[in-house]
Design an enzyme around this catalytic site. Sequence first.
Site, mmCIF file in Angstrom:
data_model
loop_
_atom_site.group_PDB
_atom_site.id
_atom_site.type_symbol
_atom_site.label_atom_id
_atom_site.label_comp_id
_atom_site.label_asym_id
_atom_site.label_seq_id
_atom_site.Cartn_x
_atom_site.Cartn_y
_atom_site.Cartn_z
ATOM 1 N N TYR A 194 0.807 -1.220 0.000
ATOM 2 C CA TYR A 194 0.000 0.000 0.000
ATOM 3 C C TYR A 194 0.848 1.283 0.000
ATOM 4 O O TYR A 194 0.494 2.243 -0.702
ATOM 5 C CB TYR A 194 -0.982 -0.018 1.169
ATOM 6 C CG TYR A 194 -2.181 -0.895 0.897
ATOM 7 C CD1 TYR A 194 -3.310 -0.387 0.261
ATOM 8 C CD2 TYR A 194 -2.188 -2.242 1.251
ATOM 9 C CE1 TYR A 194 -4.416 -1.187 -0.005
ATOM 10 C CE2 TYR A 194 -3.277 -3.055 0.988
ATOM 11 C CZ TYR A 194 -4.386 -2.523 0.356
ATOM 12 O OH TYR A 194 -5.467 -3.323 0.080
ATOM 13 N N GLU A 250 -8.781 -7.551 4.555
ATOM 14 C CA GLU A 250 -7.955 -8.594 3.943
ATOM 15 C C GLU A 250 -7.319 -9.486 4.997
ATOM 16 O O GLU A 250 -7.208 -10.710 4.812
ATOM 17 C CB GLU A 250 -6.899 -7.945 3.041
ATOM 18 C CG GLU A 250 -7.504 -7.370 1.767
ATOM 19 C CD GLU A 250 -6.717 -6.211 1.186
ATOM 20 O OE1 GLU A 250 -5.515 -6.069 1.498
ATOM 21 O OE2 GLU A 250 -7.307 -5.433 0.411
#
Length: 396
Positions: A98, A140
């Site tokens: 990310y 997730e």
Amino acid sequence: MLSPKSTEIVRATLPAVGGAIGEITPLFYDRLFAAHPELLRDLFNRGNQANGSQRQALAGAIAAFATALVEHPEARPDAMLSRIAHKHASLGITPEQYPLVQKHLFAAIAEVLGDAVTAEVAAAWDEVYWLMANALIAIEARLYERAGTPDGDVWFPCRVVARLTETAEVATFLVRPLDGRPIPAARPGQYVSVQVELPDGARQIRQYSLSGHPDDALSFSVKRVTGTPDGEVSNHLHDHVGVGAVLTVSAPFGDVTLADGDSPVLLASAGIGCTPMTGMLSHLAATGSTRRVISVHADHSEATHAFREDLAQLTGKLPNAVAHVWYERPEGSWPAERTGRADFSRLDIPAGTTGYLCGPLPFLRSARAQLLTAGVAAADIHYEVFGPDLWLGEAG
């Protein structure tokens, strides 16, 4: 929740950022792949990058999330986040990736918008990004834990134990783990990611819906994709993968799954969208469900209709099920009212029905609109899109 100061800045700059997102996302991907070419080779779908659909999907997700934050600060767009998180989990995305995306995305925003991106504007949009990213990371993590892969290593080698021809363009592959592990649990409607090594050394990944629920194998079906460009992975699987071959497969993921209960269900599909619906229908038949089930399928003709016989057989096993099929160009004897596009106004849809849709975007839009007209609640209409979700944030 976005801070009050950032909310006002994002609200004020959303038109500018949204209006430029079509320039920002191509530049972002160009920067990302220039710095990390292995991502395009082994993670991102090269076909979707070539035709621009992945870039459109990213733009839609960012704009939809930012809009939700400023227009509905009391709520989080969980449906959108869940869809993205399941796709990420099927690829084995980890938290470490990310910051990489943030770096190149914000560099692209600054280059396109120039002096308009002040320190305050950058900070506000950074807050948006990390609210979305941290929400996805949390979802997730739960998905990985549920799949028994807390480190995000969702991949395992499988051997192809059977290959079935459904139509001239659709093949079903049954695979079993090489290491003898149990077949991973899956809910009706989910998909697996399949990674193949192509002639140029790239390890490309695609998602394929589970089209049945045999006890001793994972069963997924692949339609050969032709066009500009041709489908790299689908054509490789059709041309080079047979019984005995080894494929790298992920644990099953996907948030559009058949809910338990006894309420009526409507399973609507077009083209290869019948694969998850076949999985749902086979589950209902295997469990001896007495639910009211309405199956709707639209296709070009009998010859292109995958699982045509399965639809009839599975429907026949259910005491309260009926199937309706429309063909655009029927090749045999077919009632006149079943020629053309699916017409939901001809169906008797009972109150309390939950709808599951899968197929091309025009079909999804038409089917959803018709179901709403028929009185099905918007919250009870669920859809699955093959490929980048260009409808993200629009259909709910």
